[in-house]
Structures are given as structure tokens and as C-alpha cells.
Design an enzyme around this catalytic site. Structure first.
Site, PDB file in Angstrom:
ATOM      1  N   ARG A  10       0.991  -1.257   0.104  1.00  0.00           N
ATOM      2  CA  ARG A  10       0.015   0.016  -0.094  1.00  0.00           C
ATOM      3  C   ARG A  10       0.781   1.483   0.006  1.00  0.00           C
ATOM      4  NH1 ARG A  10      -4.695  -0.076   4.267  1.00  0.00           N
ATOM      5  NH2 ARG A  10      -5.131   1.755   2.979  1.00  0.00           N
ATOM      6  N   CYS A  11       2.182   1.115  -0.003  1.00  0.00           N
ATOM      7  CA  CYS A  11       2.960   2.255   0.132  1.00  0.00           C
ATOM      8  C   CYS A  11       3.677   2.638  -1.186  1.00  0.00           C
ATOM      9  CB  CYS A  11       4.161   1.792   1.379  1.00  0.00           C
ATOM     10  SG  CYS A  11       5.429   3.248   1.368  1.00  0.00           S
ATOM     11  N   SER A  12       3.594   3.788  -1.568  1.00  0.00           N
ATOM     12  CA  SER A  12       4.074   4.122  -2.940  1.00  0.00           C
ATOM     13  C   SER A  12       5.664   3.869  -2.963  1.00  0.00           C
ATOM     14  CB  SER A  12       3.560   5.320  -3.502  1.00  0.00           C
ATOM     15  OG  SER A  12       4.241   6.469  -2.501  1.00  0.00           O
TER      16      SER A  12
END
Length: 115
Positions: A10-12
């Protein structure tokens, strides 16, 4: 070459780091650390490889930082590591390991130093 990445999909920044690994023809062993946190021995080894103390690897703006008591300056290294295992959201991401070296992929290009 297999590179291990402690990854949060979920972390870019974590996704960008994974893409850089793949774009450099390395296969990635993905460890979704929120689902499967590293154990104390592994986390201690990662800290040593990174040359960091536990608090340096913590995301201090996460709600869990204060709620868990991680902001207590009297906590020992072992106590802080235990908190990171109990609250894996506290662990900075992504951590990339290759050939006995580790980096935090912030910015993602830092991973290139160990590929």
C-alpha cells in the site's frame, strides 16, 4: 540474484523500490512485514546491517508510536524491537537486503547502491 524486500504494497515508496529491483533484473523475495513481521533476531540483524538503533527505524508519526509507548525514552533496544514486532506499522519501509547489505528505500533509488 535474489533480493529480499520488507514490503508494504500500500506504500508508494515501497512499490517504487520493488519496481526498481525488478527493472534491474533482480528477483525479489517479498516479505509483507505487516502480515509477517520479522522476529527479534532478524530485526536486530537488520538494524545492525543498517547501522541504526531501533528508534531510528521507527515511523514516529504513526499513531501506534505514541499509543504503544514507543516514545518512552527509557525503553531498551530489546523493548523497542519487541514493540516493532507487536506493532509492525512502526517499522520504516521498505527495507531491502542483498549480499549482506541493507538499505531503506527512501528514496527508492537508494536500493541501487546494493544491487
Amino acid at each position: 540474484m535474489t533480493v529480499r524486500i520488507y514490503h508494504n504494497p500500500r506504500c508508494s515508496k515501497s512499490r517504487q523500490t520493488l519496481k526498481l529491483i525488478e527493472d534491474n533484473n533482480a528477483s525479489a523475495e517479498i516479505v509483507e512485514y505487516l502480515k509477517t513481521p520479522p522476529d527479534a533476531k532478524t530485526l536486530g540483524k537488520l538494524l545492525d546491517m543498517l547501522g541504526l538503533q531501533p528508534r531510528d527505524l521507527m515511523r514516529k508519526k504513526e499513531t501506534e508510536y505514541k499509543e504503544s509507548g514507543a516514545d518512552n525514552p527509557d525503553l531498551s533496544r530489546d523493548q523497542l524491537i519487541a514493540l516493532m514486532i507487536e506493532y509492525p506499522k512502526l517499522i520504516e519501509r521498505p527495507i531491502v537486503v542483498n549480499n549482506g547489505k541493507a538499505v531503506i528505500g527512501r528514496p527508492p533509488e537508494r536500493v541501487l547502491d546494493i544491487l
